[in-house]
Design a protein around this motif. Structure first.
Motif, PDB file in Angstrom:
ATOM      1  N   ASN A   1     -18.688  33.834 -47.542  1.00  0.00           N
ATOM      2  CA  ASN A   1     -19.770  33.168 -48.271  1.00  0.00           C
ATOM      3  C   ASN A   1     -20.690  34.195 -48.941  1.00  0.00           C
ATOM      4  O   ASN A   1     -21.889  34.140 -48.852  1.00  0.00           O
ATOM      5  CB  ASN A   1     -20.581  32.268 -47.342  1.00  0.00           C
ATOM      6  CG  ASN A   1     -21.273  33.029 -46.232  1.00  0.00           C
ATOM      7  OD1 ASN A   1     -20.796  34.075 -45.808  1.00  0.00           O
ATOM      8  ND2 ASN A   1     -22.401  32.516 -45.766  1.00  0.00           N
TER       9      ASN A   1
ATOM     10  N   ASP B   1     -22.365  36.611 -52.050  1.00  0.00           N
ATOM     11  CA  ASP B   1     -22.998  36.432 -53.354  1.00  0.00           C
ATOM     12  C   ASP B   1     -22.566  37.584 -54.269  1.00  0.00           C
ATOM     13  O   ASP B   1     -22.169  38.643 -53.789  1.00  0.00           O
ATOM     14  CB  ASP B   1     -24.523  36.460 -53.226  1.00  0.00           C
ATOM     15  CG  ASP B   1     -25.048  35.496 -52.177  1.00  0.00           C
ATOM     16  OD1 ASP B   1     -24.996  34.286 -52.422  1.00  0.00           O
ATOM     17  OD2 ASP B   1     -25.510  35.960 -51.119  1.00  0.00           O
TER      18      ASP B   1
ATOM     19  N   TYR C   1     -22.308  34.152 -58.876  1.00  0.00           N
ATOM     20  CA  TYR C   1     -22.022  33.102 -57.918  1.00  0.00           C
ATOM     21  C   TYR C   1     -22.653  33.440 -56.578  1.00  0.00           C
ATOM     22  O   TYR C   1     -22.970  34.593 -56.292  1.00  0.00           O
ATOM     23  CB  TYR C   1     -20.527  32.811 -57.779  1.00  0.00           C
ATOM     24  CG  TYR C   1     -19.642  33.968 -57.400  1.00  0.00           C
ATOM     25  CD1 TYR C   1     -19.408  34.279 -56.064  1.00  0.00           C
ATOM     26  CD2 TYR C   1     -19.003  34.729 -58.376  1.00  0.00           C
ATOM     27  CE1 TYR C   1     -18.561  35.321 -55.709  1.00  0.00           C
ATOM     28  CE2 TYR C   1     -18.157  35.775 -58.025  1.00  0.00           C
ATOM     29  CZ  TYR C   1     -17.946  36.062 -56.693  1.00  0.00           C
ATOM     30  OH  TYR C   1     -17.107  37.101 -56.345  1.00  0.00           O
TER      31      TYR C   1
ATOM     32  N   ASN D   1     -22.967  32.248 -52.171  1.00  0.00           N
ATOM     33  CA  ASN D   1     -22.462  31.529 -50.996  1.00  0.00           C
ATOM     34  C   ASN D   1     -20.954  31.291 -51.053  1.00  0.00           C
ATOM     35  O   ASN D   1     -20.454  30.265 -50.606  1.00  0.00           O
ATOM     36  CB  ASN D   1     -23.202  30.187 -50.849  1.00  0.00           C
ATOM     37  CG  ASN D   1     -23.180  29.671 -49.437  1.00  0.00           C
ATOM     38  OD1 ASN D   1     -23.175  30.439 -48.477  1.00  0.00           O
ATOM     39  ND2 ASN D   1     -23.151  28.365 -49.288  1.00  0.00           N
TER      40      ASN D   1
ATOM     41  N   SER E   1     -19.004  30.792 -53.681  1.00  0.00           N
ATOM     42  CA  SER E   1     -18.588  29.747 -54.629  1.00  0.00           C
ATOM     43  C   SER E   1     -17.635  30.302 -55.684  1.00  0.00           C
ATOM     44  O   SER E   1     -17.810  30.079 -56.884  1.00  0.00           O
ATOM     45  CB  SER E   1     -19.815  29.143 -55.307  1.00  0.00           C
ATOM     46  OG  SER E   1     -20.590  30.138 -55.946  1.00  0.00           O
ATOM     47  N   THR E   2     -16.603  31.016 -55.253  1.00  0.00           N
ATOM     48  CA  THR E   2     -15.686  31.654 -56.189  1.00  0.00           C
ATOM     49  C   THR E   2     -14.790  30.656 -56.921  1.00  0.00           C
ATOM     50  O   THR E   2     -14.160  31.003 -57.911  1.00  0.00           O
ATOM     51  CB  THR E   2     -14.810  32.678 -55.454  1.00  0.00           C
ATOM     52  OG1 THR E   2     -14.147  32.028 -54.357  1.00  0.00           O
ATOM     53  CG2 THR E   2     -15.651  33.814 -54.908  1.00  0.00           C
ATOM     54  N   ASN E   3     -14.725  29.428 -56.437  1.00  0.00           N
ATOM     55  CA  ASN E   3     -13.919  28.420 -57.122  1.00  0.00           C
ATOM     56  C   ASN E   3     -14.643  27.844 -58.328  1.00  0.00           C
ATOM     57  O   ASN E   3     -14.058  27.092 -59.111  1.00  0.00           O
ATOM     58  CB  ASN E   3     -13.546  27.284 -56.154  1.00  0.00           C
ATOM     59  CG  ASN E   3     -14.767  26.562 -55.605  1.00  0.00           C
ATOM     60  OD1 ASN E   3     -15.783  27.209 -55.312  1.00  0.00           O
ATOM     61  ND2 ASN E   3     -14.679  25.251 -55.444  1.00  0.00           N
ATOM     62  N   ILE E   4     -15.921  28.172 -58.477  1.00  0.00           N
ATOM     63  CA  ILE E   4     -16.697  27.721 -59.640  1.00  0.00           C
ATOM     64  C   ILE E   4     -17.051  28.954 -60.453  1.00  0.00           C
ATOM     65  O   ILE E   4     -17.926  29.723 -60.078  1.00  0.00           O
ATOM     66  CB  ILE E   4     -17.976  26.972 -59.219  1.00  0.00           C
ATOM     67  CG1 ILE E   4     -17.621  25.753 -58.371  1.00  0.00           C
ATOM     68  CG2 ILE E   4     -18.782  26.558 -60.443  1.00  0.00           C
ATOM     69  CD1 ILE E   4     -18.819  25.012 -57.837  1.00  0.00           C
TER      70      ILE E   4
ATOM     71  N   ARG F   1     -18.646  31.040 -63.441  1.00  0.00           N
ATOM     72  CA  ARG F   1     -19.732  30.973 -64.422  1.00  0.00           C
ATOM     73  C   ARG F   1     -19.663  32.192 -65.340  1.00  0.00           C
ATOM     74  O   ARG F   1     -20.665  32.788 -65.688  1.00  0.00           O
ATOM     75  CB  ARG F   1     -21.078  30.876 -63.700  1.00  0.00           C
ATOM     76  CG  ARG F   1     -21.320  29.520 -63.035  1.00  0.00           C
ATOM     77  CD  ARG F   1     -22.692  29.433 -62.384  1.00  0.00           C
ATOM     78  NE  ARG F   1     -23.046  28.052 -62.059  1.00  0.00           N
ATOM     79  CZ  ARG F   1     -22.744  27.438 -60.906  1.00  0.00           C
ATOM     80  NH1 ARG F   1     -22.075  28.100 -59.960  1.00  0.00           N
ATOM     81  NH2 ARG F   1     -23.088  26.192 -60.694  1.00  0.00           N
TER      82      ARG F   1
ATOM     83  N   ARG G   1     -27.646  24.439 -56.084  1.00  0.00           N
ATOM     84  CA  ARG G   1     -27.726  24.571 -54.627  1.00  0.00           C
ATOM     85  C   ARG G   1     -27.463  26.031 -54.211  1.00  0.00           C
ATOM     86  O   ARG G   1     -28.118  26.936 -54.680  1.00  0.00           O
ATOM     87  CB  ARG G   1     -26.759  23.601 -53.953  1.00  0.00           C
ATOM     88  CG  ARG G   1     -27.073  22.132 -54.221  1.00  0.00           C
ATOM     89  CD  ARG G   1     -26.176  21.214 -53.399  1.00  0.00           C
ATOM     90  NE  ARG G   1     -26.555  19.819 -53.569  1.00  0.00           N
ATOM     91  CZ  ARG G   1     -26.067  19.031 -54.526  1.00  0.00           C
ATOM     92  NH1 ARG G   1     -25.154  19.510 -55.358  1.00  0.00           N
ATOM     93  NH2 ARG G   1     -26.461  17.785 -54.636  1.00  0.00           N
TER      94      ARG G   1
ATOM     95  N   ASP H   1     -25.094  27.957 -54.935  1.00  0.00           N
ATOM     96  CA  ASP H   1     -24.345  28.776 -55.880  1.00  0.00           C
ATOM     97  C   ASP H   1     -25.192  29.885 -56.487  1.00  0.00           C
ATOM     98  O   ASP H   1     -24.652  30.778 -57.151  1.00  0.00           O
ATOM     99  CB  ASP H   1     -23.777  27.913 -57.009  1.00  0.00           C
ATOM    100  CG  ASP H   1     -22.629  27.023 -56.538  1.00  0.00           C
ATOM    101  OD1 ASP H   1     -22.288  27.099 -55.343  1.00  0.00           O
ATOM    102  OD2 ASP H   1     -22.095  26.271 -57.357  1.00  0.00           O
TER     103      ASP H   1
END
Length: 328
Positions: free
Chosen positions: A107, A109, A131, A133, A135-138, A140, A185, A187
């Motif tokens: 998790n 950053d 990214y 926590n 959130s590597t599947n999202i 940016r 949140r 991310d």
């Protein structure tokens, strides 16, 4: 005075296409390398100048190389002057980024500047990503060209990270602002991070999805670093408490972009951005909630392949983990 500055900027931008931008870093203390950083991997390919004011990171067939800050930081302003390798650089990636992946495996950053090499005659590209926590599947990601050749001379690359926003700068020109929103949140990066710089072989994805590989005939590839700025609040890695007063640490850190800076940023993005996750309909049928769609930008980006490499996925080795144990 502000009106005069605005007129000067518009004159510079529209007549000369950006050469009047200041290339001076913000007025933060520049520290010697050995006061703020330590070698990370590829020690034989990391050359520290005798005065500790500059460092060369090399990539050859034996290894890449990298360095990391001594301390963890929770927010701050982080900068370096960087000169990238020249000639054929396809498959080469130089990174300047914040991460806590060594502490939070599942998790972590991250805040990224990644410089993507290219074939001869084609320009370097810059990628930024954020990214939190894990959130590597999202993704940016955003990618850009530049108004100069980053291999000809040094340019300043900076990251401002606060609890409410992240701003990326090139030569003091803000090129991207990421605001923390309720919809993001976890991310948004919120845990203390280390500052890293690396050079490594990303032949499998970095240039046209891996079409063009690193060619070691042109090695060693040399990335040069100087003007190190680590202006943030250090965090104790054991107790996870800050070592400085928060008011003092943020005293001279800019909290927002000025009106003039915002105009520069918008003009840069309209002229030089080549990819943004907000406009990638292949990955996201509906843009992520924080996205603000600009019709001018949407029209302009139509000519660019929305997924120019890596199938749009955020691929990590991880950089320094992989390179510590694998020869290229």
């Amino acid at each position: 005075m502000e009106k005069i500055q605005m007129m000067l900027f518009l004159f510079c931008f529209f007549i000369f296409v950006m050469p009047c931008y200041s290339v001076s870093p913000r007025n933060f203390p520049i520290i010697p390398f050995d006061e703020g950083y330590t070698p990370l991997f590829g020690d034989h390919n990391l050359i520290i100048h005798s005065d500790s004011k500059a460092v060369h990171l090399l990539l050859d067939e034996s290894s890449g190389s990298g360095f990391a800050s001594h301390d963890l930081y929770l927010h701050g302003y982080f900068s370096a002057s960087i000169k990238l390798p020249s000639d054929y650089t396809a498959g080469v990636v130089v990174a300047f980024y914040l991460s806590n992946g060594d502490m939070y495996e599942k998790n972590h950053d991250e805040i990224d500047f990644e410089f993507l090499g290219n074939i001869r005659g084609k320009d370097w590209r810059i990628q930024t990503n954020v990214y939190g926590n894990g959130s590597t599947n999202i993704g940016r990601e955003e990618r850009y060209g530049l108004w100069f050749d980053p291999s000809e001379e040094f340019h300043h690359y900076s990251i401002l990270w606060t609890d409410s926003k992240i701003i990326f700068y090139v030569d003091d020109v803000p090129i991207r602002e990421v605001k923390r929103t309720e919809s993001m949140r976890g991310d948004f990066p919120s845990k203390a991070m280390t500052l890293y710089s690396t050079i490594w072989d990303a032949s499998t994805w970095a240039t046209n999805g891996g079409k063009y590989k690193v060619n070691y005939k042109y090695a060693p590839y040399i990335a040069e670093f100087s003007d190190f700025v680590l202006h943030g609040c250090a965090v104790d890695p054991i107790e996870h408490v800050t070592k400085c007063d928060s008011a003092q640490s943020s005293e001279t850190v800019p909290s927002d972009v000025t009106q003039l800076e915002r105009i520069k940023m918008e003009n840069f993005r309209l002229k030089h951005m080549t990819y943004s996750y907000c406009y990638d309909k292949t990955r996201y049928k509906v843009p992520l909630p924080e996205c603000v769609i600009d019709s001018r930008q949407a029209e302009r980006l139509r000519k660019f392949d929305p997924v120019t490499f890596g199938n749009g996925r955020h691929r990590r080795g991880k950089r320094h983990h992989q390179n510590k144990v694998t020869s290229f």
